[in-house]
Design an enzyme around this catalytic site. Structure first.
Site, PDB file in Angstrom:
ATOM      1  N   TYR A 130      -1.441  -0.133  10.451  1.00 41.87           N
ATOM      2  CA  TYR A 130      -1.648  -0.681   9.104  1.00 41.87           C
ATOM      3  C   TYR A 130      -0.399  -0.480   8.254  1.00 41.87           C
ATOM      4  O   TYR A 130       0.103  -1.429   7.630  1.00 41.87           O
ATOM      5  CB  TYR A 130      -2.852   0.001   8.456  1.00 41.87           C
ATOM      6  N   SER A 146       0.838  -1.192   0.000  1.00 37.16           N
ATOM      7  CA  SER A 146       0.000   0.000   0.000  1.00 37.16           C
ATOM      8  C   SER A 146       0.872   1.241   0.000  1.00 37.16           C
ATOM      9  O   SER A 146       1.966   1.249   0.569  1.00 37.16           O
ATOM     10  CB  SER A 146      -0.904   0.016   1.238  1.00 37.16           C
TER      11      SER A 146
END
Length: 250
Positions: A155, A142
Site C-alpha cells: 500500500y 497517505s
C-alpha cells in the site's frame, strides 16, 4: 475564499469520506463540482444535497481503473461548465498484511486503483489543462508512504510511486500551466478504514485499527479544508505537499 468562486473541480472517490467532504466544502465555497465514483446512487444523493443548498454539481459514474471513465468525467466538466480547473484524484483502496501472505490479488487491486487510476486521471485531464493554459492536479496519498511500517509495504509502495510520479510531472511542467499537490492524511474516520479492517485476515490487527481510528481519527472535513487551501492559492503559487494527521497520531 474568492479564489474558489467559479472554479470547476472534478473529484474521484466522491461518494463518501474525503471525496464527499471535499465536494461539499468546495461547492459551499462557490466551486462547481463534478462527482465521480462507482456508487451512482450515493453520488446522486450527494449532488442533490449540494444543489438543494444552492451549489452546482454534476455526477458521473466512474471506475478509475477504466481510462474511458476518467475521460468521461473530464468531458462532463468541460461540457457542463466550460472547462476543468482542478482534478482531485482521491479514489483509493488498501489491503494490509505482511508481504509474505502473498495477497497477489490485493496487490493488483491497489496497483490498479492507486497507481493506474491516478495515471488515467492525468491522461484525461492533462490535454484539457494544456489547451486551457492552466490546471491543478490534487492527489490523495497517505502518511503510510512517509512512515513505513510492517503490513503496509505494498500500500505504501503505491502511494510513494504516485508521489514520485507527481514530482516528476511537476518538474516537466515549468511553464506555469500545471500545479500539483499531494495530500497525505493520517487516520481519518471514513468508510475507507472500515473496508481495510474488513479485508484484513488478521482479525486482531483489524480490530486494533478500528479502535485506533475511532479514538484518534480526524473527520474527513479536516482533509477537505487542506485541499481547499491548496486550490485557493493564487495561480502563481503551488502547494506541493501537505501532511495532515491527528495531533495524537504517533
Amino acid at each position: 475564499m474568492t479564489e474558489m468562486v467559479d472554479k470547476v473541480v472534478a473529484i474521484t472517490g466522491a461518494s463518501s469520506g474525503i471525496g464527499e467532504a471535499t465536494a461539499r466544502l468546495l461547492a459551499a465555497r462557490g466551486a462547481a463540482v463534478v462527482l465521480g465514483a462507482r456508487r451512482s446512487d450515493r453520488l446522486d444523493q450527494v449532488a442533490a444535497d449540494i444543489v438543494d443548498r444552492g451549489g452546482r454539481a454534476e455526477v458521473c459514474t466512474v471506475d478509475v481503473t477504466r481510462r474511458a471513465d476518467l475521460e468521461r468525467l473530464v468531458d462532463t466538466a468541460v461540457t457542463r461548465f466550460g472547462r476543468l480547473d482542478v482534478l482531485v484524484n482521491n479514489a483509493g483502496v488498501a489491503r494490509l498484511g505482511p508481504v509474505g501472505d502473498l495477497d497477489v490479488d490485493g496487490w493488483s487491486a491497489m496497483i490498479d486503483v492507486n497507481v493506474r487510476g491516478v495515471l488515467n486521471g492525468i491522461a484525461a485531464a492533462l490535454p484539457v489543462f494544456r489547451a486551457q493554459g492552466h490546471g491543478h492536479l490534487v492527489t490523495t496519498l497517505s502518511t503510510s508512504g512517509l512512515t513505513i511500517t510492517p503490513t503496509q509495504a505494498v500500500y505504501a509502495g503505491t502511494k510513494n510511486a504516485v508521489r514520485t510520479l507527481l514530482e516528476g510531472l511537476r518538474q516537466e511542467c515549468t511553464d506555469g500551466a500545471l500545479r500539483t499537490t499531494s495530500i497525505s492524511p493520517g487516520m481519518v474516520r471514513t468508510e475507507f478504514s472500515d473496508r481495510i479492517a474488513e479485508s484484513w485476515t488478521d482479525r486482531g490487527a483489524a480490530s486494533a485499527l478500528t479502535d485506533a481510528v475511532a479514538e484518534l481519527g480526524m473527520a474527513p472535513d479536516a482533509v477537505a479544508r487542506a485541499i481547499a487551501f491548496a486550490i485557493e492559492q493564487p495561480d502563481d503559487v503551488e502547494v506541493g505537499d501537505i501532511t495532515i494527521r491527528p495531533t495524537r497520531q504517533g
